[in-house]
Design an enzyme around this catalytic site. Sequence first.
Site, PDB file in Angstrom:
ATOM      1  N   GLU A 152      -8.966  13.629  -1.263  1.00  8.40           N
ATOM      2  CA  GLU A 152      -8.731  13.189   0.011  1.00  8.40           C
ATOM      3  C   GLU A 152      -7.222  14.029   0.400  1.00  8.40           C
ATOM      4  O   GLU A 152      -6.519  14.235  -0.329  1.00  8.40           O
ATOM      5  CB  GLU A 152      -8.167  11.611  -0.082  1.00  8.40           C
ATOM      6  CG  GLU A 152      -7.815  11.211   1.165  1.00  8.40           C
ATOM      7  CD  GLU A 152      -7.477   9.502   1.187  1.00  8.40           C
ATOM      8  OE1 GLU A 152      -7.264   9.226   0.037  1.00  8.40           O
ATOM      9  OE2 GLU A 152      -7.783   8.903   2.271  1.00  8.40           O
ATOM     10  N   HIS A 196     -11.051   8.816  -6.295  1.00  8.29           N
ATOM     11  CA  HIS A 196     -10.389  10.223  -5.767  1.00  8.29           C
ATOM     12  C   HIS A 196      -9.042  10.239  -5.861  1.00  8.29           C
ATOM     13  O   HIS A 196      -8.356   9.366  -6.426  1.00  8.29           O
ATOM     14  CB  HIS A 196     -10.897  10.165  -4.309  1.00  8.29           C
ATOM     15  CG  HIS A 196     -10.236   9.176  -3.642  1.00  8.29           C
ATOM     16  ND1 HIS A 196     -10.908   7.742  -2.919  1.00  8.29           N
ATOM     17  CD2 HIS A 196      -8.901   9.025  -2.763  1.00  8.29           C
ATOM     18  CE1 HIS A 196     -10.057   6.966  -2.524  1.00  8.29           C
ATOM     19  NE2 HIS A 196      -8.866   7.741  -2.204  1.00  8.29           N
TER      20      HIS A 196
HETATM   21 CO    CO Z   1      -7.416   7.389  -0.594  1.00 11.79          CO
END
Ligand code: CO
Length: 134
Positions: free
Chosen positions: A130, A79
């Site tokens: 995120e 991510h």
């Molecule tokens: Co992270």
Amino acid sequence: MIGKLNHVAIVVPDLSAATALYRDTLGAAVSAPVDLAAHGVTVVFVTLPNTKIELLHPFGEKSPIAPFLEKNASGGIHHICYEVDDILTARDQLKAQGARVLGDGEPKIGAHNKPVLFLHPKDFCGTLVELEQA
Ligand code: CO
């Protein structure tokens, strides 16, 4: 809405080998491994002049990244994390535009002791995103 790139997280099958690669081959500053039991990961933080890389390895029996490693045996980018000023405002704006927030939609305390949320990869170019309140 989004600000700085806070970090890129890479899942690795061998944390000490990955740490050595970043430290010795790439010449980066790396931390000691940190077990984050609540997140089911062990993390090595790689500090770059403008952002961070997080080397993630499963910790414990039910690590959320274990399935990723099963599908990607040699590891891979897991991510990317962008900073936002206000995570609830960002969440509400994104939801209003149809983006899906993972889990119950409420921010959790992340690896840096700040509130985080994850956004569905299918809504963001195939990338797990995120958001961290800076
Ligand atoms: Co992270």
